[in-house]
Write a protein that holds these residues in place. Structure first.
Motif, mmCIF file in Angstrom:
data_model
loop_
_atom_site.group_PDB
_atom_site.id
_atom_site.type_symbol
_atom_site.label_atom_id
_atom_site.label_comp_id
_atom_site.label_asym_id
_atom_site.label_seq_id
_atom_site.Cartn_x
_atom_site.Cartn_y
_atom_site.Cartn_z
ATOM 1 N N LEU A 156 11.015 20.570 -12.833
ATOM 2 C CA LEU A 156 10.940 21.885 -13.472
ATOM 3 C C LEU A 156 11.718 22.919 -12.665
ATOM 4 O O LEU A 156 12.486 23.714 -13.226
ATOM 5 C CB LEU A 156 9.478 22.325 -13.604
ATOM 6 C CG LEU A 156 9.239 23.763 -14.099
ATOM 7 C CD1 LEU A 156 9.814 23.946 -15.493
ATOM 8 C CD2 LEU A 156 7.744 24.091 -14.077
ATOM 9 N N PHE A 157 11.537 22.903 -11.333
ATOM 10 C CA PHE A 157 12.254 23.849 -10.472
ATOM 11 C C PHE A 157 13.768 23.624 -10.531
ATOM 12 O O PHE A 157 14.552 24.576 -10.505
ATOM 13 C CB PHE A 157 11.756 23.738 -9.028
ATOM 14 C CG PHE A 157 10.457 24.461 -8.790
ATOM 15 C CD1 PHE A 157 10.394 25.843 -8.880
ATOM 16 C CD2 PHE A 157 9.301 23.763 -8.482
ATOM 17 C CE1 PHE A 157 9.200 26.523 -8.672
ATOM 18 C CE2 PHE A 157 8.093 24.427 -8.267
ATOM 19 C CZ PHE A 157 8.045 25.816 -8.367
ATOM 20 N N GLY A 171 17.780 20.374 6.400
ATOM 21 C CA GLY A 171 17.204 21.573 6.998
ATOM 22 C C GLY A 171 15.873 21.994 6.414
ATOM 23 O O GLY A 171 15.060 22.634 7.083
ATOM 24 N N VAL A 172 15.617 21.622 5.151
ATOM 25 C CA VAL A 172 14.413 22.095 4.469
ATOM 26 C C VAL A 172 13.255 21.103 4.563
ATOM 27 O O VAL A 172 12.161 21.369 4.059
ATOM 28 C CB VAL A 172 14.750 22.378 2.976
ATOM 29 C CG1 VAL A 172 14.762 21.081 2.166
ATOM 30 C CG2 VAL A 172 13.791 23.383 2.369
ATOM 31 N N GLU A 173 13.479 19.974 5.224
ATOM 32 C CA GLU A 173 12.467 18.917 5.264
ATOM 33 C C GLU A 173 11.151 19.344 5.898
ATOM 34 O O GLU A 173 10.074 18.963 5.438
ATOM 35 C CB GLU A 173 13.017 17.688 6.010
ATOM 36 C CG GLU A 173 14.028 16.892 5.183
ATOM 37 C CD GLU A 173 14.576 15.709 5.950
ATOM 38 O OE1 GLU A 173 14.413 15.677 7.193
ATOM 39 O OE2 GLU A 173 15.164 14.818 5.327
ATOM 40 N N ASN A 174 11.219 20.152 6.958
ATOM 41 C CA ASN A 174 10.007 20.451 7.726
ATOM 42 C C ASN A 174 9.521 21.894 7.643
ATOM 43 O O ASN A 174 8.623 22.288 8.384
ATOM 44 C CB ASN A 174 10.234 20.085 9.206
ATOM 45 C CG ASN A 174 10.560 18.614 9.395
ATOM 46 O OD1 ASN A 174 9.927 17.752 8.790
ATOM 47 N ND2 ASN A 174 11.560 18.324 10.223
ATOM 48 N N LEU A 197 15.910 29.734 -4.752
ATOM 49 C CA LEU A 197 14.486 29.473 -4.481
ATOM 50 C C LEU A 197 14.012 28.238 -5.247
ATOM 51 O O LEU A 197 13.308 27.384 -4.697
ATOM 52 C CB LEU A 197 13.644 30.692 -4.864
ATOM 53 C CG LEU A 197 13.771 31.915 -3.949
ATOM 54 C CD1 LEU A 197 13.075 33.111 -4.564
ATOM 55 C CD2 LEU A 197 13.196 31.628 -2.572
ATOM 56 N N CYS A 198 14.419 28.154 -6.498
ATOM 57 C CA CYS A 198 14.028 27.002 -7.317
ATOM 58 C C CYS A 198 14.721 25.732 -6.846
ATOM 59 O O CYS A 198 14.104 24.650 -6.787
ATOM 60 C CB CYS A 198 14.385 27.256 -8.789
ATOM 61 S SG CYS A 198 13.448 28.594 -9.561
ATOM 62 N N TYR A 199 15.981 25.849 -6.468
ATOM 63 C CA TYR A 199 16.775 24.690 -6.065
ATOM 64 C C TYR A 199 16.235 24.031 -4.799
ATOM 65 O O TYR A 199 16.036 22.814 -4.742
ATOM 66 C CB TYR A 199 18.221 25.129 -5.851
ATOM 67 C CG TYR A 199 19.164 24.007 -5.504
ATOM 68 C CD1 TYR A 199 19.451 23.010 -6.433
ATOM 69 C CD2 TYR A 199 19.787 23.948 -4.265
ATOM 70 C CE1 TYR A 199 20.327 21.983 -6.127
ATOM 71 C CE2 TYR A 199 20.663 22.925 -3.948
ATOM 72 C CZ TYR A 199 20.930 21.941 -4.891
ATOM 73 O OH TYR A 199 21.797 20.922 -4.582
ATOM 74 N N PHE A 200 15.984 24.833 -3.786
ATOM 75 C CA PHE A 200 15.518 24.259 -2.519
ATOM 76 C C PHE A 200 14.051 23.860 -2.572
ATOM 77 O O PHE A 200 13.597 23.016 -1.800
ATOM 78 C CB PHE A 200 15.818 25.213 -1.357
ATOM 79 C CG PHE A 200 17.277 25.246 -1.018
ATOM 80 C CD1 PHE A 200 17.848 24.243 -0.275
ATOM 81 C CD2 PHE A 200 18.081 26.257 -1.506
ATOM 82 C CE1 PHE A 200 19.201 24.240 -0.002
ATOM 83 C CE2 PHE A 200 19.442 26.260 -1.249
ATOM 84 C CZ PHE A 200 20.009 25.254 -0.490
ATOM 85 N N LYS A 201 13.309 24.448 -3.500
ATOM 86 C CA LYS A 201 11.941 23.984 -3.742
ATOM 87 C C LYS A 201 11.998 22.577 -4.343
ATOM 88 O O LYS A 201 11.212 21.694 -3.971
ATOM 89 C CB LYS A 201 11.243 24.937 -4.720
ATOM 90 C CG LYS A 201 9.784 24.584 -5.004
ATOM 91 C CD LYS A 201 8.910 24.776 -3.782
ATOM 92 C CE LYS A 201 7.451 24.533 -4.088
ATOM 93 N NZ LYS A 201 6.592 24.685 -2.898
ATOM 94 N N ALA A 202 12.949 22.354 -5.238
ATOM 95 C CA ALA A 202 13.122 21.033 -5.851
ATOM 96 C C ALA A 202 13.611 20.014 -4.829
ATOM 97 O O ALA A 202 13.183 18.854 -4.831
ATOM 98 C CB ALA A 202 14.109 21.129 -7.013
ATOM 99 N N SER A 230 10.313 26.010 1.675
ATOM 100 C CA SER A 230 11.611 26.179 1.019
ATOM 101 C C SER A 230 12.025 27.644 0.877
ATOM 102 O O SER A 230 13.209 27.982 0.966
ATOM 103 C CB SER A 230 11.600 25.512 -0.359
ATOM 104 O OG SER A 230 10.598 26.074 -1.187
ATOM 105 N N SER A 231 11.050 28.537 0.662
ATOM 106 C CA SER A 231 11.372 29.972 0.534
ATOM 107 C C SER A 231 11.905 30.524 1.849
ATOM 108 O O SER A 231 12.878 31.290 1.870
ATOM 109 C CB SER A 231 10.122 30.756 0.120
ATOM 110 O OG SER A 231 9.650 30.344 -1.133
ATOM 111 N N LEU A 232 11.281 30.115 2.954
ATOM 112 C CA LEU A 232 11.724 30.557 4.276
ATOM 113 C C LEU A 232 13.099 29.976 4.587
ATOM 114 O O LEU A 232 13.962 30.672 5.144
ATOM 115 C CB LEU A 232 10.712 30.120 5.338
ATOM 116 C CG LEU A 232 11.042 30.506 6.789
ATOM 117 C CD1 LEU A 232 11.184 32.014 6.922
ATOM 118 C CD2 LEU A 232 9.944 29.993 7.735
ATOM 119 N N ALA A 233 13.306 28.711 4.215
ATOM 120 C CA ALA A 233 14.607 28.065 4.440
ATOM 121 C C ALA A 233 15.709 28.803 3.689
ATOM 122 O O ALA A 233 16.798 29.037 4.215
ATOM 123 C CB ALA A 233 14.543 26.611 3.997
#
Length: 284
Positions: A4-5, A170-173, A227-232, A176-179
């Protein structure tokens, strides 16, 4: 939820292209990119505080920070090339060539992350390559102006693919919003550095109010898309998230036809349909 994201990211990304096209008229593309980035930065950090993850900044490890910085640099280069190509190329064409980053991302994801390459992924990728090749007409390599948008679109695709791979690591740990917010700082610095090197900051006072409004709206759409992309990306495979996100070509083409009155040839329409089919084959 990651699917969805990824889909929402595609909608916002498609909106971004059209708003940016309207905003970069009569001003340098690099300056337009830098102005948009300011809006994206504000939007991204606003979301960090809204979600209450600002306290996690101190816990970001060195590896995550390094790859987020590299991802941000790749994004900055991709943006600069993309909006440079938009100045002389049609949204539908630029967006289609830029979406070739999909199969570049898939190849890199297979090599780096060991993601499985199914038969449908191979077929879908071949179909997408065919669609991208179809949209590049003979005249696109004849004149200097035509070659310009094409070359910048291809470079945008390469850097966009690197953005996805580096961003995934980079977003693994971290959240996602902070990344996204951290990456945006890097993009902001990168974009404005280019502007000052070219001395385009002197032209800020000449930016018209209408252009500024479209750039601000474009920045907000970009922030939402990120925001949606890196959340996904946090929970989904790169080889699937990226193709879903690249469905933005449908929205970009539709919006450019409706709002910018861009004519879409039968060849372009066929190419976009082929690219979309290839994308859906990979997803399904």
């Amino acid at each position: 939820m990651w699917l969805l994201f990824a889909f929402l990211s595609a909608i916002f990304a498609g909106t971004t292209s059209v708003l940016a096209k309207a905003g970069i008229k009569s001003i340098p593309s690099d300056l337009a990119t830098a102005v948009r980035t300011v809006v994206v930065l504000i939007f991204a950090w606003l979301m960090v505080f809204v979600t209450g993850v600002q306290n996690q900044i101190s816990s970001v490890d060195g590896k995550s920070l390094l790859f987020l910085i590299l991802s941000g640099c790749a994004t900055g280069l991709s943006w600069l090339c993309y909006y440079r190509s938009l100045q002389t190329g049609k949204v539908s064409k630029v967006a289609a060539v830029d979406k070739s980053s999909t199969f570049l991302s898939i190849i890199l994801a297979i090599i780096i992350f060991g993601e499985k390459c199914s038969f449908t992924t191979v077929i879908g990728t071949i179909v997408m390559i065919a669609g991208t090749a179809l949209i590049i007409e003979k005249g696109d390599t004849e004149s200097k102006e035509s070659r310009s948008w094409l070359i910048y679109s291809i470079l945008s695709a390469v850097f966009a693919a690197l953005t996805s791979i580096l961003g995934k690591i980079g977003v693994e740990n971290i959240d996602s919003s902070l990344a996204t917010a951290i990456r945006t700082i890097v993009v902001l610095i990168f974009s404005w550095l280019i502007v000052f090197i070219k001395k385009q900051h002197l032209e800020i006072k000449h930016v018209k109010g209408k252009n500024l409004v479209f750039l601000i709206l474009s920045g907000i759409a970009t922030g939402a898309s990120w925001l949606c992309y890196f959340k996904a990306l946090q929970t989904g495979d790169v080889s699937v998230v990226v193709p879903v996100d690249k469905l933005s070509i449908l929205f970009a083409t539709l919006f450019s036809f409706v709002f910018l009155k861009e004519k879409i040839s039968k060849r372009n329409a066929a190419a976009i349909i082929i690219i979309t089919i290839g994308t859906l084959v990979i997803i399904l």
